[in-house]
Design an enzyme around this catalytic site. Sequence first.
Site, short mmCIF file in Angstrom:
data_model
loop_
_atom_site.label_atom_id
_atom_site.label_comp_id
_atom_site.label_asym_id
_atom_site.label_seq_id
_atom_site.Cartn_x
_atom_site.Cartn_y
_atom_site.Cartn_z
N GLY D 127 0.82 -1.21 0.00
CA GLY D 127 0.00 0.00 0.00
C GLY D 127 0.85 1.26 0.00
O GLY D 127 1.02 1.88 1.04
N GLU D 244 13.33 -3.18 -5.31
CA GLU D 244 12.34 -3.36 -6.36
C GLU D 244 12.97 -3.30 -7.76
O GLU D 244 12.60 -4.05 -8.64
CB GLU D 244 11.27 -2.27 -6.22
CG GLU D 244 10.00 -2.59 -6.96
CD GLU D 244 8.93 -1.52 -6.77
OE1 GLU D 244 9.15 -0.59 -5.98
OE2 GLU D 244 7.91 -1.62 -7.45
#
Lengths: 376, 376, 393, 393
Positions: D127, D244
């Site tokens: 989130g 990431e």
Amino acid sequence: MNFELSEEQQLLQQNARAFVKQRSPLSRARKLRDGALDRALWREMGDLGWLSLPFAEDVGGFGGNFVDVAVLLEVFGSTLVPEPYLASIVLAGTVLARAGTPDQHQRWLSAMMEGRTIVALAHDEPGHRFSPRPHSAVAVAVADGYRLRGRKEFVLGGQHADVFVISALVGGEPALFVVPCGTEGLTVRSIRTIDGQGAAMLEFDSHVPSDQRLTGGDPGDALDRGLDAAAAMTVAEGLGVCRSALELTLSHLKTREQFGVPIGSFQALQHRAVEMFVEVELVRSILALAAARADHDNPDVRHHATSSAKVQLAMSGRFVAQQAVQLHGGIGITDEHDIGLYFKRMHALTLAFGDEEHHVRRFGARPAFTDLRANS
Amino acid sequence: MNFELSEEQQLLQQNARAFVKQRSPLSRARKLRDGALDRALWREMGDLGWLSLPFAEDVGGFGGNFVDVAVLLEVFGSTLVPEPYLASIVLAGTVLARAGTPDQHQRWLSAMMEGRTIVALAHDEPGHRFSPRPHSAVAVAVADGYRLRGRKEFVLGGQHADVFVISALVGGEPALFVVPCGTEGLTVRSIRTIDGQGAAMLEFDSHVPSDQRLTGGDPGDALDRGLDAAAAMTVAEGLGVCRSALELTLSHLKTREQFGVPIGSFQALQHRAVEMFVEVELVRSILALAAARADHDNPDVRHHATSSAKVQLAMSGRFVAQQAVQLHGGIGITDEHDIGLYFKRMHALTLAFGDEEHHVRRFGARPAFTDLRANS
Amino acid sequence: MDLSFSAEDNAFRHEVRAWIRESMPTDIAAKAEIDAHFDMADVMRWHKILFARGWVAPHWPKRFGGPGLTATQRFVLTEELELAGAPALSPFGLSMVGPAIMQFGTPEQQERFLPPILRGDEVWCQGYSEPGSGSDLASLRTTARIDGDDLIVDGQKTWTTYAQYADWIFCLVRTNPGAKKQAGISFLLVDMKTPGVEARPMLTIGNTPAFCDTFFANVRVPRANLIGPLDGGWTVAKALLGHERTLIAAVGPSQRMIRRIKRIATDTTDGGQALIDDPAWRSRIARLEVKLQALQMANYRALAGAALGHAPGPESSILKLRGSEIYQQTFELAFDLMGSHALAWFNEPGVIPELEQWVASGYCYNRATTIYGGSNEIQKNIIAKMLLGLPGA
Amino acid sequence: MDLSFSAEDNAFRHEVRAWIRESMPTDIAAKAEIDAHFDMADVMRWHKILFARGWVAPHWPKRFGGPGLTATQRFVLTEELELAGAPALSPFGLSMVGPAIMQFGTPEQQERFLPPILRGDEVWCQGYSEPGSGSDLASLRTTARIDGDDLIVDGQKTWTTYAQYADWIFCLVRTNPGAKKQAGISFLLVDMKTPGVEARPMLTIGNTPAFCDTFFANVRVPRANLIGPLDGGWTVAKALLGHERTLIAAVGPSQRMIRRIKRIATDTTDGGQALIDDPAWRSRIARLEVKLQALQMANYRALAGAALGHAPGPESSILKLRGSEIYQQTFELAFDLMGSHALAWFNEPGVIPELEQWVASGYCYNRATTIYGGSNEIQKNIIAKMLLGLPGA
């Protein structure tokens, strides 16, 4: 897997950088455009062992490999060192080493590695784009040797050469002959080239003694290997050229002001510079493959590596060169500014030993390209 | 030379804009994805004269031309009106009009122009990329008619069609047959397509009465002309699609804020938007040529105009669609956002009636392409 | 909508074409055939031939010596001249300072300067850019201080194309160093023979003589040579920049290049097959020709709009952007087709076919087309703000 | 320099390859063969198979259950999994919140959360992004106000991939509205079953289920679910973003696509000739394969550097940029090769060959690769500043 340079290679790199800084900065390349060769400097390179770098110890070479040569040529590219290292040492040298007998190595390769003799390979013929084989140059056996007839184009380093290695058909098969400058019936015409490094056009109808035919190896294979080595090392020199072009451009972006700010603060120009940087890194990456495989014995593996590197150089190098000029603006178009020298050398390198189209086709023509079992 | 719309065309444009705004805004295209046709709306288009627009008055048409149709289709493209105008009216209609006899026009074209009958052309066959000719569908003369056998792929509008015009070889030459839906031996399979507008796959092994073979014109020529008209009008619809995609994107750039400013203030995004704008203008420019020449009698002139426009649409349209999604960022990837509908329709249009590769080749294969006397 | 030209315009086209065929000197025609570089003597010789026919300044009003052609005729004339490969005339007098003098000059100035421009008796060059101010023109630093009836000019201009041949230069000079950027600038005409003016010619990376650095050291210029008011030069400059942009769509030159590309591809063989018969090369040529076709249609749209008296619309702004890129791409494709031949520098007779001789040079110096006339990056900034309404940074 | 792998690493590669062949369920292998979309059940089934072998988290330290592989072995494992077309595991637990909990979590948190991640018993989602904050993450507006031992969360998160399947979500929430942008943000773990949490799944333009909007209305979360200190979430978030980027060079998936492209080009004929035997198509495939080869070498450089313990160098920053572009280009080429077949939407059995079935969908949804993980524009901003030292605007 390891991409680091060995200690010896790091030393070679440091020496080469110091050498070009002192002895052959960019200003020298500018001064020597279309000019004569500085034979003293060439011999000095011989003394440093650079001219014998890629050759095996049993032919009197240094016993290095094409990763070593790549280290050297990247540095040469960075200041556009005009000596015909690629054409003479890498291309003609590889062919001589591969196709010559020990006697022939003694006679010509040794002198070449010492810097006493400049050798050039004459293989390119009209009407055959970047073909490694002879097509219309022909040698016919006569008393005591051969009658060698034909034309060769764009012989790189040929305007400086003391000795030519000339490819020709003998009975429909490729053969190689060593023909010294001054041989009767051999005409050498020096021509200027876009990068100022020059070349020669050859016409010949000459008698060549039997012992000047290279008979120590398969001439077709030697040509193919020579051209692969040269193509791979073009990428090394091209990397040096690209890097310098990028550095000049970044420096311009940081110092040139317009509208009260450095133009390098404009996002559109920043992103262009990033694209250039990425392309340079890709050339650097693929060069590692080409240098490691430039003398691989399996032609499919060798062609895969050298053609992919040459294609990547053509795509990336041209983009970097064009954008470097564009980002320099008006001054980039002037001959007075250095960026144009890099621009033109980059284009000469993308052409030499096979252009993008040639290498794309060669890459796609490999048997492994369509072998779908390989990949999974 | 004049690029202005006539008063009638301006009126048509205004009417079409008002129509799509009220009756077929984008939300309708979304709702009708993979759905049934709204026959009432189609008949309304017939009442407005739009379905008879490109047909000559002597076959009961409106007597307009493809510039008129382009005006209409650009508007249809702007809200992705899902009615099969391109497939049915432009493609199948042109073939029917060109290849049919007056009786056949009366029988099928009139109903089509009134919106009572949906016609689709089935010409595409497996293994032949965008070929205008039949290859393996064959019709053999039998008692009272023909036995028609074969398969057709990706029949646009075919899932809605009441009547098919099917191409097949008769004695090695192309021929055209009208085959109503429901004919014994004809299987129509509706399939979904990327743009949600659907198509049909046909298999047939049917008896076709003689009077359903189109015998009023050269079938090969009719197919070629139909496909040219459809390709040209694809560019008109594509222009509408591009324009809307650009408008949505500009609006996003102006309203979406990041780092406290509208993202449209970032130069890199501004320049991207400018590139999109330029491409849209180029499509608009080349469409003028294609629309004016879509029914030119000289095939070289017609192919030049339609293929160049189709290639330009493929290049520009894909760029615009891709960048529109990219500039929308994350929401552009969601099916909920409208930009994806334009993205997918744009890709369907670039494929329909010949993709970029097909039209590049056709452009280059024209005799005039290599006629060097022409140009000076 | 109607893409055809009127019968009158087609007749005019044939008249122009026939006249060019008859009037172009054979040596110029030979250079045109291979798109060789024209030297200044060629350019001015052709200028005088066009002047004699009355077509040297198609866009000039009749009262200043223009031929009174319609917008379409002007376009047809330009198109035919381009397609014939005629020398491009110097724009600095005819298209830049000339129109500026018409709009802002006094009757005396008009009488003094316009006729020699028209006749080709006086060659002009442009003194706008400076080493420190390229895209940001208003940051210029060349000064002109008032000294009685004269101005004393000091500074340096760059990109002064043709300065080595020029009789006159029109300059932007800072006459009020205290005023804000654009406010203190004047538009001044300077005789190149004035003591203290020195033009240093430079070569391009294509080895063509092209532009100069021009130095001003204590150069005395009569105040009468101001166009427009003192400190009011920015208005003149802005009006003039508008003229420049439409000159460089280069559709005609690109069309000639496409033709040259096809000739090279026809003459160049690889193992006996002409490159034009090779699918990959033919595709590449076809794709470029398509792009040029779209650009030509955009150009026609701009023409047709102008013929109807419309102000240049958005379609004209794309001409400079794509026109310059496509022109570069034509040289790039020709360069690639040549293979090894592209290595050869020009002026080496007999090494490569005549048709190829100027390609490598042109490829190099035409990198300038995306830079000059307002770089393509600047064009995009303008389009983003003016046409797309995108917010400022 | 040495481009070969060691004998040990090659042996490990063969071990991995053999294990994959034996262990991959036939239905998953069938999907892999045509690169079909894997649903969440496939992904989690594969997760548990890898877990059983000990290879589910090659990059986790041994004390948290990692297998203790070398950097090169980890790379080899990843490469082989990619080349086999195995389902990509969800990164949110294994590569994102897991490492964050290891670095910033308390021992209790590590014990509570890490084992279920490893086993695949709890699925996580992320989130971060909000409708108003994409690239500008720190402008987020979801709040969490302190209420005794709890925090009350209100707001909306977007791009919450897998939220519809997730047991937990890790969120950035604003805990101090008065503090400056980055300062008032905390890193909070929320049980998706908590009342007030609602995940609304969305489809991509490729019609695949992919991400959700996730809504928080008065959601009560124990303070013990904070990772790192209150208002100290930005540090955690930054550490996590670094992980990431390296996930998306996509060399293996692109290599699989090249293979699929060649198979399509071999199977697709035009007038009897396979497209792979057509020079234009073959050239296009070759060019793309060359670009991928260069990218793969850049990837190997990054790996080799990591194996030597070097911090990621400039070569790793290009992986995301070009990796995402090349992956898109593979889909574009496959799409183009298909001709009319590309019109067909997927899940229409028998309309087009199985091998082509997911191409159009993949072409569409993979437009996301240049957007997610920090859009390519953002990557370029970072490279311009961090690596090229270009000045701020």
